[in-house]
Scaffold this motif. Sequence first.
Motif, short mmCIF file in Angstrom:
data_model
loop_
_atom_site.label_atom_id
_atom_site.label_comp_id
_atom_site.label_asym_id
_atom_site.label_seq_id
_atom_site.Cartn_x
_atom_site.Cartn_y
_atom_site.Cartn_z
N PRO A 80 0.81 -1.22 0.00
CA PRO A 80 0.00 0.00 0.00
C PRO A 80 0.85 1.28 0.00
CG PRO A 80 -0.91 -1.59 1.54
CD PRO A 80 0.39 -2.16 1.04
N GLN A 81 2.04 1.21 0.55
CA GLN A 81 2.93 2.37 0.53
C GLN A 81 3.32 2.77 -0.89
OE1 GLN A 81 6.22 1.37 3.07
NE2 GLN A 81 5.07 1.75 4.95
N HIS A 82 3.42 1.77 -1.79
CA HIS A 82 3.74 2.08 -3.20
C HIS A 82 2.61 2.88 -3.82
CE1 HIS A 82 6.22 -1.83 -3.00
NE2 HIS A 82 7.02 -0.82 -2.79
N ILE A 83 1.39 2.48 -3.54
CA ILE A 83 0.23 3.19 -4.08
C ILE A 83 0.18 4.60 -3.49
CG2 ILE A 83 -2.29 3.24 -4.24
CD1 ILE A 83 -2.16 0.12 -4.13
N ALA A 123 2.64 6.78 -5.20
CA ALA A 123 2.17 7.16 -6.53
C ALA A 123 1.18 8.32 -6.43
CB ALA A 123 1.52 5.97 -7.23
N ILE A 124 0.28 8.24 -5.47
CA ILE A 124 -0.70 9.31 -5.26
C ILE A 124 0.03 10.61 -4.91
CG2 ILE A 124 -2.59 10.11 -3.79
CD1 ILE A 124 -3.35 7.05 -3.53
N GLU A 125 0.98 10.53 -4.01
CA GLU A 125 1.74 11.72 -3.61
C GLU A 125 2.56 12.29 -4.77
OE1 GLU A 125 3.90 10.33 -0.19
OE2 GLU A 125 2.05 10.17 1.01
N ALA A 126 2.94 11.44 -5.71
CA ALA A 126 3.71 11.89 -6.88
C ALA A 126 2.81 12.45 -7.97
CB ALA A 126 4.55 10.74 -7.43
#
Length: 187
Positions: free
Chosen positions: A18-21, A24-27
């Motif tokens: 979930p940290q990867h997702i 991505a959202i933060e990017a």
Amino acid sequence: MYIDTHTHLYDPQLTIDPQHIQRAIEAGVHTMYMPNCDSETIEPMLAVADSFPQNCLPMMGLHPCYVKENYKWELEQVALHLSKRKYYGIGEVGLDYHWDLTYVEQQKDALRTQIGYARQYGLPVILHSRKSTADCIKLIKEQQDGSLTGIFHCFSGSFEEAKEIIKLGFYLGIGGVVTYKNSGLNS
């Protein structure tokens, strides 16, 4: 803001944390559309969607590579899930002549059925058409009543086929395949 129009975030081969997702959202990747493959991928896909309901949007369908002898039962599962919650497209559906030609007629039947679901729910169709673009176009032409929309995902057809698809009211998803020498999209 970026949109990922086609990601299988729930695929266990990716081991997505979930940290990867969240990264991505933060990017700036605020929307990620997730196409389904078959009945076994529904639960993991919906778990991701439920964890990120504003960002990870599920789609429902039976991928052509998963069309086997039990495809009618698989289509019943697609129909059942479509009746239970909101989905953002019918996909990933289509025809695939790359690996195995055993179930070509069943793939065509499954695609026609799922086009019916698209009409019923007013959803776009996310098409997979590997080594089958001409047949996919023919099938869409037969079914196009003015209400069908969607995307030919990972388009690898010719320039002429691209023009036909656009004329049918569909979009082209063009990825890295355009860099292949034999892509046919140099026009």
